[in-house]
Design a protein around this motif. Structure first.
Motif, mmCIF file in Angstrom:
data_model
loop_
_atom_site.group_PDB
_atom_site.id
_atom_site.type_symbol
_atom_site.label_atom_id
_atom_site.label_comp_id
_atom_site.label_asym_id
_atom_site.label_seq_id
_atom_site.Cartn_x
_atom_site.Cartn_y
_atom_site.Cartn_z
ATOM 1 N N UNK A 105 0.824 -1.200 0.000
ATOM 2 C CA UNK A 105 0.000 0.000 0.000
ATOM 3 C C UNK A 105 0.860 1.253 0.000
ATOM 4 N N UNK A 106 0.545 2.176 -0.912
ATOM 5 C CA UNK A 106 1.229 3.460 -0.969
ATOM 6 C C UNK A 106 0.184 4.573 -0.948
ATOM 7 N N UNK A 107 0.251 5.392 0.070
ATOM 8 C CA UNK A 107 -0.683 6.518 0.230
ATOM 9 C C UNK A 107 -2.138 6.065 0.134
ATOM 10 N N UNK A 108 -2.429 4.954 0.803
ATOM 11 C CA UNK A 108 -3.795 4.455 0.890
ATOM 12 C C UNK A 108 -4.266 3.647 -0.285
ATOM 13 N N UNK A 109 -3.416 3.446 -1.308
ATOM 14 C CA UNK A 109 -3.806 2.685 -2.495
ATOM 15 C C UNK A 109 -3.024 1.388 -2.566
ATOM 16 N N UNK A 110 -3.736 0.273 -2.753
ATOM 17 C CA UNK A 110 -3.078 -1.021 -2.895
ATOM 18 C C UNK A 110 -2.542 -1.134 -4.324
ATOM 19 N N UNK A 111 -1.218 -1.223 -4.449
ATOM 20 C CA UNK A 111 -0.594 -1.329 -5.770
ATOM 21 C C UNK A 111 -0.148 -2.743 -6.089
ATOM 22 N N UNK A 112 -0.140 -3.613 -5.098
ATOM 23 C CA UNK A 112 0.282 -4.988 -5.326
ATOM 24 C C UNK A 112 0.131 -5.803 -4.067
ATOM 25 N N UNK A 113 0.626 -7.038 -4.116
ATOM 26 C CA UNK A 113 0.545 -7.956 -2.980
ATOM 27 C C UNK A 113 1.859 -8.712 -2.857
ATOM 28 N N UNK A 114 2.366 -8.803 -1.638
ATOM 29 C CA UNK A 114 3.488 -9.670 -1.314
ATOM 30 C C UNK A 114 2.906 -10.979 -0.791
ATOM 31 N N UNK A 115 3.192 -12.063 -1.485
ATOM 32 C CA UNK A 115 2.638 -13.377 -1.140
ATOM 33 C C UNK A 115 3.783 -14.287 -0.713
ATOM 34 N N UNK A 116 3.672 -14.854 0.482
ATOM 35 C CA UNK A 116 4.719 -15.715 1.037
ATOM 36 C C UNK A 116 4.075 -17.016 1.491
#
Length: 451
Positions: free
Chosen positions: A276-287
């Motif tokens: 999340x950058x400045x309240x916007x989800x730009x991607x996902x880290x999946x582990x």
């Protein structure tokens, strides 16, 4: 020793079902299993209410309830004396439990069945550890706590990177170094197609670069749409998400224009962390991990910190690349004098691109390659700027203003992974050069019948 709910954090992972014991107004007992128990604060827990009409009726008639929780690490059992406070069917807490239930039940194809009707809030009046006749296991043997100095170093390492590939690779490397997780993906959101695309990968036999997850699918989709971390701590009873969509051969990619999602055999724990950058989800880290209960609360917090840092740096990198001034480009290098022709097919209906019959990529990344090829063939240029690509493609794809750098990164990595006779070389901030091992021939189509 007075026990607190925070001492029982491993009991709220959902690995071992909890047990709720109630009684009717006339004293008739009833026992049921619970799928989800969530700690609200140090005095309250929330219980998922899905199917248990008898339990719900008993709670309303007789609010004195006993709850049995089991530590998934050690097997220790705890008796909780709890009293009903209220039932909720809206709000942040309800949404949190509903998301977790939906994500985990989707793994077994029951997302339309296992729907949360309400969440019942109970006050905890007492906690008692159940004596065990045998010695229980040591909790998390061999797992050291997260090192704050190491986490600080990781944050600084990500911040120092300037390009999308460096940022993503550093994030994955630091997840491995600081937390010890060897299997992780970075998926970037594609607003144009409503999905998340694998752009970085570590620890998998097949990288899965270019594989896609629908915007609301499973853990990854739930994390992206909600902006909240979602995890499953025991996969032994659920179906691996990737098994339903995995493809194993290049031939399958060429036929379906779909890249198989990477596989971790015997995965037991999965966690999807929104970037999340400045309240916007730009991607996902999946582990994911082959261990049950692999992600402790402090691990989850560390992953959220790293994911947020990477998202912010990617956003800054994108803006700097977009603002980079164009410069005089060098003439296109002459192709190798070998008479070779490199055939590129672009299919407008999904913007998929094939090089010499091999599927490379689709969507925005495919559009970008088509643009560069058009300019190369019509103007003789081989160097291009982010700015001109963004302007040229923006009329058709307004969403291209975001994440153009990561789309170029995906394109470059797919070309490399497929050993294509076309390469995309970064030559400066916001500039790339197209190189080919022969004369380029572009075949553009509007249908899907001649892939």
């Amino acid at each position: 020793m007075n026990l607190r709910l925070s001492d029982l954090s491993a009991c709220f992972e959902g690995v071992i079902p909890s047990i709720i014991a109630t009684a009717s107004a006339d004293g008739m007992p009833n026992i049921s299993y619970l799928s989800h128990v969530v700690q609200v604060d140090e005095e309250h827990v929330a219980l998922s209410n899905q199917f248990f009409a008898k339990t719900a009726a008993n709670v309303r008639a007789n609010p004195k309830v006993t709850l049995i929780l089991v530590d998934g690490f050690t097997g220790d059992q705890f008796l909780l004396d709890i009293g009903f406070v209220r039932s909720i069917d809206t709000g942040a807490l309800f949404d949190k439990i509903a998301r977790q239930l939906k994500a985990s039940s989707a793994q077994v194809g029951m997302s339309d069945v296992m729907r949360l009707r309400s969440a019942d809030i109970f006050r905890v009046h007492g906690i008692e550890k159940v004596p065990s006749p045998v010695e229980t296991a040591l909790a998390m043997a061999g797992r050291a706590p997260v090192s704050l100095p190491a986490l600080s170093e990781a944050i600084n390492a990500i911040e120092q990177q300037a390009e999308a590939d460096e940022i993503i690779d550093t994030l994955l490397d630091e997840v491995q170094r600081v937390l010890g997780y060897g299997n992780a993906l970075v998926l970037i959101h594609d607003n144009h197609r409503g999905c998340l695309i694998t752009t970085g990968s570590i620890g998998y036999e097949r990288s899965g670069l270019g594989s896609e997850v629908a915007g609301s699918e499973g853990l990854i989709g739930a994390a992206a749409t909600s902006g909240q971390t979602i995890k499953v701590s025991d996969m032994s009873r659920v179906r691996r998400f990737g098994e339903a969509i995995g493809l194993e051969t290049e031939g399958a990619e060429n036929t379906t224009r779909t890249v198989g999602f990477p596989q971790l055999p015997r995965a037991m724990s999965q966690i999807a962390v929104p970037m999340t950058a400045r309240g916007t989800v730009t991607g996902v880290l999946f582990v994911e991990s082959t261990e049950r209960l692999a992600f402790r609360q402090e691990d989850e917090a560390a992953l959220e910190i790293l994911a947020k840092q990477a998202a912010g740096v990617l956003r800054a990198s994108e803006r700097e690349a977009a603002a980079a001034e164009p410069r005089q480009t060098a003439p296109a290098p002459e192709p190798a004098v070998n008479g070779r022709k490199v055939h590129v097919a672009h299919h407008r209906f999904d913007d998929s691109v094939f090089v010499d019959g091999t599927y490379i990529v689709k969507g925005v990344a495919g559009t970008l390659l088509r643009l560069m090829l058009d300019w190369h063939l019509s103007e003789g240029r081989s160097e291009f700027t982010n700015r001109e690509m963004r302007l040229a493609a923006g009329a058709r794809m307004p969403e291209i203003k975001d994440n153009l750098e990561t789309r170029l990164l995906l394109l470059r990595r797919r070309l490399e992974e497929k050993h294509a006779p076309i390469r995309l070389i970064r030559v400066g901030r916001g500039r790339v050069r197209l190189e080919a091992e022969g004369s380029l021939v572009l075949n553009a189509t509007t249908g899907d019948d001649d892939a």
